[in-house]
Motif scaffolding. Structure first.
Motif, PDB file in Angstrom:
ATOM      1  N   TYR A  55     -21.918  11.417 -21.387  1.00 27.70           N
ATOM      2  CA  TYR A  55     -20.745  10.701 -20.877  1.00 27.70           C
ATOM      3  C   TYR A  55     -21.161   9.567 -19.940  1.00 27.70           C
ATOM      4  O   TYR A  55     -20.648   8.455 -20.046  1.00 27.70           O
ATOM      5  CB  TYR A  55     -19.823  11.690 -20.157  1.00 27.70           C
ATOM      6  CG  TYR A  55     -18.577  11.054 -19.610  1.00 27.70           C
ATOM      7  CD1 TYR A  55     -17.442  10.928 -20.400  1.00 27.70           C
ATOM      8  CD2 TYR A  55     -18.528  10.577 -18.301  1.00 27.70           C
ATOM      9  CE1 TYR A  55     -16.293  10.338 -19.908  1.00 27.70           C
ATOM     10  CE2 TYR A  55     -17.385   9.984 -17.799  1.00 27.70           C
ATOM     11  CZ  TYR A  55     -16.270   9.871 -18.608  1.00 27.70           C
ATOM     12  OH  TYR A  55     -15.135   9.277 -18.112  1.00 27.70           O
ATOM     13  N   LEU A  56     -22.104   9.838 -19.042  1.00 24.83           N
ATOM     14  CA  LEU A  56     -22.547   8.804 -18.107  1.00 24.83           C
ATOM     15  C   LEU A  56     -23.254   7.658 -18.837  1.00 24.83           C
ATOM     16  O   LEU A  56     -23.079   6.493 -18.483  1.00 24.83           O
ATOM     17  CB  LEU A  56     -23.445   9.400 -17.025  1.00 24.83           C
ATOM     18  CG  LEU A  56     -22.731  10.260 -15.990  1.00 24.83           C
ATOM     19  CD1 LEU A  56     -23.738  10.894 -15.039  1.00 24.83           C
ATOM     20  CD2 LEU A  56     -21.700   9.454 -15.218  1.00 24.83           C
ATOM     21  N   GLN A  57     -24.039   7.988 -19.841  1.00 27.38           N
ATOM     22  CA  GLN A  57     -24.686   6.934 -20.634  1.00 27.38           C
ATOM     23  C   GLN A  57     -23.649   6.049 -21.299  1.00 27.38           C
ATOM     24  O   GLN A  57     -23.750   4.823 -21.278  1.00 27.38           O
ATOM     25  CB  GLN A  57     -25.609   7.542 -21.690  1.00 27.38           C
ATOM     26  CG  GLN A  57     -26.867   8.135 -21.141  1.00 27.38           C
ATOM     27  CD  GLN A  57     -27.675   8.861 -22.210  1.00 27.38           C
ATOM     28  OE1 GLN A  57     -27.342   8.840 -23.392  1.00 27.38           O
ATOM     29  NE2 GLN A  57     -28.739   9.524 -21.791  1.00 27.38           N
ATOM     30  N   PHE A 109     -18.997   0.089 -19.292  1.00 26.66           N
ATOM     31  CA  PHE A 109     -18.558  -0.621 -18.088  1.00 26.66           C
ATOM     32  C   PHE A 109     -19.691  -1.376 -17.404  1.00 26.66           C
ATOM     33  O   PHE A 109     -19.635  -1.638 -16.200  1.00 26.66           O
ATOM     34  CB  PHE A 109     -17.934   0.368 -17.095  1.00 26.66           C
ATOM     35  CG  PHE A 109     -16.736   1.083 -17.645  1.00 26.66           C
ATOM     36  CD1 PHE A 109     -15.589   0.392 -17.990  1.00 26.66           C
ATOM     37  CD2 PHE A 109     -16.754   2.456 -17.825  1.00 26.66           C
ATOM     38  CE1 PHE A 109     -14.479   1.044 -18.496  1.00 26.66           C
ATOM     39  CE2 PHE A 109     -15.649   3.124 -18.332  1.00 26.66           C
ATOM     40  CZ  PHE A 109     -14.513   2.415 -18.675  1.00 26.66           C
ATOM     41  N   ALA A 110     -20.715  -1.738 -18.159  1.00 28.16           N
ATOM     42  CA  ALA A 110     -21.906  -2.368 -17.578  1.00 28.16           C
ATOM     43  C   ALA A 110     -21.574  -3.607 -16.758  1.00 28.16           C
ATOM     44  O   ALA A 110     -22.054  -3.751 -15.622  1.00 28.16           O
ATOM     45  CB  ALA A 110     -22.907  -2.714 -18.675  1.00 28.16           C
ATOM     46  N   GLU A 111     -20.760  -4.485 -17.302  1.00 25.09           N
ATOM     47  CA  GLU A 111     -20.427  -5.716 -16.571  1.00 25.09           C
ATOM     48  C   GLU A 111     -19.666  -5.412 -15.281  1.00 25.09           C
ATOM     49  O   GLU A 111     -19.964  -5.992 -14.229  1.00 25.09           O
ATOM     50  CB  GLU A 111     -19.608  -6.656 -17.456  1.00 25.09           C
ATOM     51  CG  GLU A 111     -20.404  -7.273 -18.584  1.00 25.09           C
ATOM     52  CD  GLU A 111     -19.547  -8.172 -19.467  1.00 25.09           C
ATOM     53  OE1 GLU A 111     -18.531  -8.706 -18.976  1.00 25.09           O
ATOM     54  OE2 GLU A 111     -19.902  -8.333 -20.643  1.00 25.09           O
ATOM     55  N   GLN A 124     -18.778  10.558 -12.779  1.00 21.84           N
ATOM     56  CA  GLN A 124     -18.880  11.926 -13.276  1.00 21.84           C
ATOM     57  C   GLN A 124     -17.524  12.617 -13.330  1.00 21.84           C
ATOM     58  O   GLN A 124     -17.328  13.525 -14.137  1.00 21.84           O
ATOM     59  CB  GLN A 124     -19.838  12.753 -12.416  1.00 21.84           C
ATOM     60  CG  GLN A 124     -21.285  12.405 -12.635  1.00 21.84           C
ATOM     61  CD  GLN A 124     -22.206  13.151 -11.686  1.00 21.84           C
ATOM     62  OE1 GLN A 124     -21.829  13.492 -10.570  1.00 21.84           O
ATOM     63  NE2 GLN A 124     -23.417  13.396 -12.137  1.00 21.84           N
ATOM     64  N   GLN A 125     -16.591  12.201 -12.505  1.00 18.17           N
ATOM     65  CA  GLN A 125     -15.271  12.827 -12.488  1.00 18.17           C
ATOM     66  C   GLN A 125     -14.577  12.700 -13.843  1.00 18.17           C
ATOM     67  O   GLN A 125     -13.734  13.521 -14.183  1.00 18.17           O
ATOM     68  CB  GLN A 125     -14.392  12.218 -11.385  1.00 18.17           C
ATOM     69  CG  GLN A 125     -14.900  12.447  -9.980  1.00 18.17           C
ATOM     70  CD  GLN A 125     -15.099  13.906  -9.649  1.00 18.17           C
ATOM     71  OE1 GLN A 125     -14.234  14.736  -9.883  1.00 18.17           O
ATOM     72  NE2 GLN A 125     -16.269  14.236  -9.119  1.00 18.17           N
TER      73      GLN A 125
END
Length: 90
Positions: free
Chosen positions: A24-26, A32-34, A58-59
């Motif tokens: 999920y974090l990856q 949302f990189a930008e 993480q939430q």
């Protein structure tokens, strides 16, 4: 060697949750990189805020039930296995 679906079925809920959180974090950081770069490069962003930002990301995992997490982990493992097997066949 057990098929990926069997491997995920034998994992504990904690193992699945950890693997799902990583996945999920990856995905979230890629998607949302930008936006994350803008936040990180903001004048008022401090390094001490990084753990808060990670925790906030993480939430998002809480939106998924343990069953959904297991299904996603199983599906991504199967896709990864098929992809690596296809690379071996070429």
């Amino acid at each position: 060697m057990a098929p990926p679906s069997q491997k995920s079925a034998t994992k504990t809920d904690e193992q699945v949750a950890a693997q799902f959180t990583s996945y999920y974090l990856q995905r979230a950081t890629k998607e949302f990189a930008e936006d994350l770069d803008r936040v990180r490069n903001a004048d008022d962003f401090k390094n001490e805020a990084l753990p808060i930002l990670i925790n906030a990301l993480q939430q998002g995992t809480r939106m998924f039930s343990p069953e959904e997490q297991r299904r996603i982990v199983t599906a991504t493992a199967a896709a990864s296995s098929a992809s690596s097997k296809q690379g071996e066949d070429e």
